[in-house]
Design a protein around this motif. Structure first.
Motif, mmCIF file in Angstrom:
data_model
loop_
_atom_site.group_PDB
_atom_site.id
_atom_site.type_symbol
_atom_site.label_atom_id
_atom_site.label_comp_id
_atom_site.label_asym_id
_atom_site.label_seq_id
_atom_site.Cartn_x
_atom_site.Cartn_y
_atom_site.Cartn_z
ATOM 1 N N PHE A 153 -93.239 61.551 87.162
ATOM 2 C CA PHE A 153 -92.054 60.700 87.099
ATOM 3 C C PHE A 153 -90.814 61.531 87.402
ATOM 4 O O PHE A 153 -90.654 62.644 86.890
ATOM 5 C CB PHE A 153 -91.927 60.059 85.714
ATOM 6 N N ASP A 154 -89.927 60.987 88.253
ATOM 7 C CA ASP A 154 -88.726 61.713 88.661
ATOM 8 C C ASP A 154 -87.559 60.731 88.750
ATOM 9 O O ASP A 154 -87.647 59.707 89.437
ATOM 10 C CB ASP A 154 -88.968 62.381 90.021
ATOM 11 N N LEU A 155 -86.464 61.032 88.052
ATOM 12 C CA LEU A 155 -85.248 60.225 88.090
ATOM 13 C C LEU A 155 -84.080 61.166 88.341
ATOM 14 O O LEU A 155 -83.884 62.124 87.584
ATOM 15 C CB LEU A 155 -85.046 59.477 86.772
ATOM 16 N N TYR A 156 -83.300 60.927 89.409
ATOM 17 C CA TYR A 156 -82.221 61.849 89.721
ATOM 18 C C TYR A 156 -81.064 61.143 90.424
ATOM 19 O O TYR A 156 -81.213 60.104 91.057
ATOM 20 C CB TYR A 156 -82.718 63.007 90.592
ATOM 21 N N GLY A 157 -79.886 61.740 90.249
ATOM 22 C CA GLY A 157 -78.690 61.269 90.925
ATOM 23 C C GLY A 157 -78.232 62.301 91.935
ATOM 24 O O GLY A 157 -78.388 63.512 91.734
ATOM 25 N N THR A 158 -77.653 61.833 93.048
ATOM 26 C CA THR A 158 -77.165 62.706 94.107
ATOM 27 C C THR A 158 -75.731 62.342 94.465
ATOM 28 O O THR A 158 -75.432 61.166 94.686
ATOM 29 C CB THR A 158 -78.036 62.601 95.374
ATOM 30 N N VAL A 159 -74.874 63.344 94.499
ATOM 31 C CA VAL A 159 -73.514 63.176 95.003
ATOM 32 C C VAL A 159 -73.476 63.796 96.396
ATOM 33 O O VAL A 159 -73.669 65.002 96.552
ATOM 34 C CB VAL A 159 -72.479 63.855 94.087
ATOM 35 N N ASN A 160 -73.264 62.975 97.416
ATOM 36 C CA ASN A 160 -73.236 63.439 98.801
ATOM 37 C C ASN A 160 -71.791 63.721 99.219
ATOM 38 O O ASN A 160 -71.002 62.796 99.424
ATOM 39 C CB ASN A 160 -73.860 62.383 99.720
ATOM 40 N N ILE A 174 -100.934 57.555 94.359
ATOM 41 C CA ILE A 174 -100.173 56.468 94.957
ATOM 42 C C ILE A 174 -98.991 56.171 94.043
ATOM 43 O O ILE A 174 -99.087 56.352 92.819
ATOM 44 C CB ILE A 174 -101.048 55.211 95.164
ATOM 45 N N GLY A 175 -97.864 55.757 94.626
ATOM 46 C CA GLY A 175 -96.703 55.531 93.789
ATOM 47 C C GLY A 175 -95.644 54.681 94.447
ATOM 48 O O GLY A 175 -95.849 54.130 95.544
ATOM 49 N N VAL A 176 -94.514 54.576 93.782
ATOM 50 C CA VAL A 176 -93.384 53.794 94.274
ATOM 51 C C VAL A 176 -92.118 54.637 94.162
ATOM 52 O O VAL A 176 -92.025 55.549 93.333
ATOM 53 C CB VAL A 176 -93.203 52.480 93.484
ATOM 54 N N ILE A 177 -91.125 54.321 95.003
ATOM 55 C CA ILE A 177 -89.837 54.991 94.977
ATOM 56 C C ILE A 177 -88.749 53.966 95.260
ATOM 57 O O ILE A 177 -88.950 53.038 96.062
ATOM 58 C CB ILE A 177 -89.786 56.146 96.005
ATOM 59 N N GLY A 178 -87.623 54.101 94.596
ATOM 60 C CA GLY A 178 -86.505 53.210 94.828
ATOM 61 C C GLY A 178 -85.187 53.969 94.732
ATOM 62 O O GLY A 178 -85.078 54.938 93.976
ATOM 63 N N ARG A 179 -84.214 53.519 95.510
ATOM 64 C CA ARG A 179 -82.900 54.173 95.505
ATOM 65 C C ARG A 179 -81.810 53.122 95.631
ATOM 66 O O ARG A 179 -81.945 52.170 96.411
ATOM 67 C CB ARG A 179 -82.790 55.187 96.641
ATOM 68 N N GLU A 193 -88.685 57.607 91.083
ATOM 69 C CA GLU A 193 -90.009 57.533 91.704
ATOM 70 C C GLU A 193 -91.087 57.856 90.685
ATOM 71 O O GLU A 193 -90.874 58.602 89.729
ATOM 72 C CB GLU A 193 -90.116 58.473 92.897
ATOM 73 N N PHE A 194 -92.258 57.250 90.904
ATOM 74 C CA PHE A 194 -93.396 57.470 90.013
ATOM 75 C C PHE A 194 -94.668 57.410 90.840
ATOM 76 O O PHE A 194 -94.863 56.490 91.637
ATOM 77 C CB PHE A 194 -93.441 56.404 88.916
ATOM 78 N N SER A 195 -95.523 58.417 90.683
ATOM 79 C CA SER A 195 -96.830 58.423 91.340
ATOM 80 C C SER A 195 -97.891 58.797 90.315
ATOM 81 O O SER A 195 -97.609 59.508 89.345
ATOM 82 C CB SER A 195 -96.849 59.400 92.519
#
Length: 279
Positions: free
Chosen positions: A232-239, A192-197, A209-211
């Motif tokens: 644990f995952d932290l990332y940036g996206t350029v669209n 179980i985890g959480v994600i935010g953007r 995000e972290f689960s």
């Protein structure tokens, strides 16, 4: 988590953010709407190359003979290696996503045993040539519900089933003869985890995000099972458009398992980069 990789990631994301005004020439969404670029899709497919630093230790018993804990980096000489990752997201509704991820991890090394140890009931003596192969197939199936959603960000909950299959084999050669011993572990793991953007600009997002999952500590009982899985995952996206973007991130996976007298600790963490396509 190491400070240096995280600091590098933050600096690189900041540099990308500084270039955000130029995204308009790539087809970014008009500022007449406050909806962020890249948030209108039903299918998202991502591919990345991950270059983590490994910390892997495994012990394996056989025929009642307890195994020693083997450090696959210091004892067997495995090196830092890059791996490909596949990520797929199906989005039937604005706040609902079904996620799939596959990461095939493989290490190979040829070394000379630097200390005597026991693995899978066999003794490996000082100076013995050994070929090492470690395979780790990491699957991730999940559901994401973004209970807070806005044009420039969201906060959600993750429900996941991680499937891990680890196979470690050692092949020793002596006087023209060879012998291979292996240890294997596989298990479905709920998490179980959480994600935010957040979107600091209309076409640039930062996601974290972290689960996690953990069984009670079973180290004192040789007949029990135990384990943990932290992701644990932290990332940036350029669209550049609604349909295409580039990603840069930092990922850390920390796994421990215990199956009776067998146990393993695997920690991988490092930067990754890749791209994402949406339909």
């Amino acid at each position: 988590m190491r400070i240096r990789p995280l600091a590098t990631l933050v600096c690189l994301i900041a540099g990308l953010s500084a270039a955000s005004p130029a995204a308009a020439q790539y087809g970014a969404r008009s500022y007449r709407s406050d909806r962020a670029t890249g948030e209108n899709y039903h299918v998202e497919i991502g591919g990345t190359i991950w270059n983590p630093t490994p910390e892997i230790s495994i012990s394996s018993e056989s025929l009642g003979i307890a195994g020693d804990t083997i450090d696959f980096v210091n004892d067997l000489g495995i090196d830092k290696t890059s791996f490909k990752q596949l990520k797929v997201v199906l989005r039937p509704g604005t706040k609902h996503k079904f996620r799939f991820e596959y990461t095939p991890i493989k290490y190979e090394a040829v070394s000379t045993v630097a200390r005597t140890f026991v693995f899978n009931g066999q003794r490996y003596t000082l100076g013995l040539p050994v070929e090492t192969e470690l395979k780790w197939d990491a699957f991730r199936f999940g559901y994401e519900w973004d209970f807070l959603y806005a044009d420039r960000g969201f906060l959600g909950m993750l429900l996941e089933a991680k499937y891990t299959h680890v196979n470690a084999s050692l092949t020793a050669s002596f006087a023209g003869f060879s012998d291979t011993e292996f240890a294997e572990a596989r298990a479905p793991i709920p998490a179980i985890g959480v994600i935010g953007r957040v979107y600091p600009a209309a076409n640039i997002s930062i996601t974290g995000e972290f689960s996690a999952f953990k069984l009670p500590d079973a180290a004192a009982d040789p007949d029990k099972y135990g384990g943990k899985y932290y992701d644990f995952d932290l990332y940036g996206t350029v669209n550049f458009t609604d349909h295409f973007g580039a990603q840069l991130g930092y990922r850390s996976i920390d796994v421990f398992y215990k199956v009776k007298l067998d146990q393993g600790t695997m920690n991988l963490q490092g930067l990754y980069f890749g791209g994402v396509a949406r339909f």
